[in-house]
Scaffold this active site. Structure first.
Site, PDB file in Angstrom:
ATOM      1  N   LYS A 162       0.837  -1.210   0.000  1.00 19.57           N
ATOM      2  CA  LYS A 162       0.000   0.000   0.000  1.00 19.57           C
ATOM      3  C   LYS A 162       0.874   1.263   0.000  1.00 19.57           C
ATOM      4  O   LYS A 162       0.566   2.255  -0.665  1.00 19.57           O
ATOM      5  CB  LYS A 162      -0.949   0.009   1.210  1.00 19.57           C
ATOM      6  CG  LYS A 162      -1.772   1.295   1.354  1.00 19.57           C
ATOM      7  CD  LYS A 162      -2.697   1.485   0.181  1.00 19.57           C
ATOM      8  CE  LYS A 162      -3.363   2.814  -0.017  1.00 19.57           C
ATOM      9  NZ  LYS A 162      -3.469   3.807   0.962  1.00 19.57           N
ATOM     10  N   GLU A 168       1.151   6.826  -6.579  1.00 17.16           N
ATOM     11  CA  GLU A 168       0.082   7.845  -6.604  1.00 17.16           C
ATOM     12  C   GLU A 168       0.701   9.258  -6.618  1.00 17.16           C
ATOM     13  O   GLU A 168       0.283  10.120  -7.394  1.00 17.16           O
ATOM     14  CB  GLU A 168      -0.809   7.619  -5.370  1.00 17.16           C
ATOM     15  CG  GLU A 168      -1.847   8.674  -5.069  1.00 17.16           C
ATOM     16  CD  GLU A 168      -2.537   8.384  -3.706  1.00 17.16           C
ATOM     17  OE1 GLU A 168      -3.059   7.271  -3.519  1.00 17.16           O
ATOM     18  OE2 GLU A 168      -2.543   9.277  -2.839  1.00 17.16           O
TER      19      GLU A 168
HETATM   20  C1  6PG Z   1      -5.730   5.821  -1.049  1.00 14.84           C
HETATM   21  C2  6PG Z   1      -4.943   7.044  -0.719  1.00 14.84           C
HETATM   22  C3  6PG Z   1      -5.099   7.377   0.722  1.00 14.84           C
HETATM   23  C4  6PG Z   1      -4.716   8.807   1.014  1.00 14.84           C
HETATM   24  C5  6PG Z   1      -3.262   9.075   0.938  1.00 14.84           C
HETATM   25  C6  6PG Z   1      -2.971  10.524   0.707  1.00 14.84           C
HETATM   26  O1  6PG Z   1      -5.091   4.927  -1.578  1.00 14.84           O
HETATM   27  O2  6PG Z   1      -6.924   5.782  -0.795  1.00 14.84           O
HETATM   28  O3  6PG Z   1      -3.596   6.843  -1.018  1.00 14.84           O
HETATM   29  O4  6PG Z   1      -4.420   6.430   1.456  1.00 14.84           O
HETATM   30  O5  6PG Z   1      -5.388   9.620   0.127  1.00 14.84           O
HETATM   31  O6  6PG Z   1      -2.730   8.698   2.171  1.00 14.84           O
HETATM   32  O7  6PG Z   1      -1.646  10.713   1.001  1.00 14.84           O
HETATM   33  P1  6PG Z   1      -1.024  12.120   1.229  1.00 14.84           P
HETATM   34  O8  6PG Z   1      -1.858  12.851   2.250  1.00 14.84           O
HETATM   35  O9  6PG Z   1       0.352  11.824   1.711  1.00 14.84           O
HETATM   36  O10 6PG Z   1      -1.066  12.820  -0.102  1.00 14.84           O
END
Ligand code: 6PG
Length: 487
Positions: free
Chosen positions: A189, A196
């Site tokens: 993850k 991401e």
């Molecule tokens: C997901 C996202 C989620 C969250 C991130 C954002 O997969 O649903 O990745 O886990 O949006 O943690 O991360 P940042 O706040 O570090 O951008």
């Protein structure tokens, strides 16, 4: 509280946005669920939602004991609280009522070593443990996330039927699989989040180039992203980007996107990804560039001051003129290709990081299967992940996505456009660190010979670090300075 005589199939503790939605999703799939939260108002809120959303089989509990005892054995309890010490507190709060064979499933964005520590701690009492990555935000949690459970395989088997129904469904199955042992679910993850970051950075660079160099309006950008979402770039992040450009500012003229402060927040998983890449000696320059950009974006006041100092020093406030004018249509198509090629390099980095960790920890990660469970539900879901899945199915030993024959062809086909975009951006003074990092990664990786020979010579000169030769085995040292300077 609402004690029910029928035991629930599963429990969920931690009813913030993600927890509430995941609990309702589980209940909607027909699995009776018990929920618990430290502040009781959230419990009542969730019970109310379960009623509103179709009398779903959900029971709420105000005491940790009642909550745990309301579950069928072996008990499975998902906890969705903030990563770090709240997880430890929740575990000690609940586990006192749990028995050997029961299982705790942490669904937060947790550091994988914390999961491994907790696994050892609860193992003394025979309690099983899973660290389960959950991606997809609020929508995903409610209607189908991508789930990445790692840890005890026996514990996974206890919830397999539930998670397979709850996860997003794609044509080749539910977006969940048993990831591997230990903290592998959290690690996967974490890398998902690093990827991401890369995707979001690359999209923001495409936006910047199209807006500043191409002069595109928000409404044109919305149309372009919507069009891209019908082709090879089709993905959740491209789709939502198109939507963002259409939203008007309710407090003034124009679109909301232009009123948002240019400072990116973050919670840590991207940073961990880059730290792990460094730790494992895996190059991840696109992901690192996206993290650096978040840091630089945070220096808003400093950047404003720098803009002023450099303007006084003669730097033009607007970008340097791009020679020869801009063919808008061609620029748009070039940027699309540059974005796609840059993305391949970024995913190659993430996948190689996963493989390196898998080897180190003996997790036996199946990279093709990971790409498959990211095809739906999660933030990086994209049509292109099917191609990644197939690339690893064709060759599980693939050294890099860049050398998969299909991806290799695509990168070569796109490289001219890619170079044009990066070149234009450099000329115009628009920073595109993600695209540049991806292109440099590609250009470094594809070259059979690099200037590393010179670095080796320098190291040997100043530190007698020795070097190898291309024409004979062994390690060598040379008295470089003496030889260079002898008459
Ligand atoms: C997901 C996202 C989620 C969250 C991130 C954002 O997969 O649903 O990745 O886990 O949006 O943690 O991360 P940042 O706040 O570090 O951008």
């Amino acid at each position: 509280m609402e004690a029910s005589t029928v035991l629930s199939r599963i429990g969920l503790a931690g009813l913030a946005v993600m927890g509430q939605n995941l609990a309702l999703n589980v209940a909607e799939k027909g699995f009776p669920i018990s929920v618990y939260n430290r502040s009781t108002s959230k419990v009542d809120e969730t019970i109310e939602r379960a009623k509103q959303e179709g009398n779903l089989p959900l029971t709420g509990h105000h005491s940790p004991r009642d909550f745990v005892l309301s579950l069928q054995r072996p008990r499975s309890v998902i906890i969705l609280v903030k990563a770090g010490s709240p997880v430890d507190q929740t575990i000690s709060n609940l586990s006192q009522f749990m028995e050997s064979g029961d299982c705790i499933i942490d669904g937060g964005n947790e550091w994988y070593e914390n999961t491994e520590r907790r696994m050892r701690e609860v193992a003394d009492r025979g309690i099983l443990y899973l660290g389960m990555g959950v991606s997809g935000g609020e929508e995903g949690a409610r209607y189908g996330p991508s789930l990445m459970p790692g840890g005890s395989y026996d514990a996974y088997l206890n919830i397999k039927d539930i998670v397979e129904k709850v996860a997003a469904q794609v044509e080749d199955g539910p977006c969940v699989t048993y990831i591997g042992e230990g903290g592998s679910g959290n690690f996967v993850k974490m890398v998902h989040n690093g990827i991401e970051y890369g995707d979001m950075q690359l999209i923001s660079e495409a936006y910047d180039v199209l807006k500043v160099v191409g002069g595109l309006s928000n409404s044109e950008l919305a149309d372009i992203f919507a069009e891209w979402n019908r082709g090879e770039l089709e993905s959740f992040l491209i789709e939502i980007t198109a939507d963002i450009f259409r939203v008007k500012d309710e407090h003034g003229d124009g679109e909301l996107v232009d009123k948002i402060l240019d400072k990116t927040g973050m919670k840590g998983t991207g940073k961990w990804t880059v730290q792990q890449a460094a730790e494992l000696s895996v190059a991840a320059p696109t992901i690192a560039a996206s993290l650096d950009c978040r840091y630089l974006s945070g220096l808003k006041e400093e950047r404003e001051a720098a803009a002023k100092v450099l303007e006084d020093a003669g730097m033009r406030g607007d970008v340097l003129k791009v020679s020869g004018g801009i063919d808008k249509k061609r620029l748009i198509d070039d940027v699309r290709q540059a974005l796609y090629a840059s993305k391949i390099c970024s995913y190659a980095q993430g996948m190689n990081l996963l493989r390196a960790k898998s080897i180190e920890k003996g997790w036996n990660l199946n990279l093709g299967e990971l790409a498959r469970i990211w095809k739906g539900g999660c933030i990086i879901r994209a049509v292109f992940l099917d191609r990644i899945k197939k690339a690893y199915q064709r060759n599980p030993q693939l050294a890099s996505l860049v050398v998969d024959p299909d991806f290799a062809k695509e990168m070569v086909q796109r490289q001219e456009a890619w170079r044009r975009v990066v070149g234009l951006a450099i000329q115009a003074g628009i920073s595109t660190p993600g695209m540049c990092a991806s292109l440099a990664y590609f250009d470094t990786y594809r070259r059979a010979r690099l200037p590393a020979n010179l670095v080796q010579a320098q190291r040997d000169l100043f530190g007698a670090h020795t070097y190898e030769r291309i024409d004979r085995p062994g390690s060598f040292h040379t008295e470089w300075t003496k030889l260079a300077r002898q008459k």
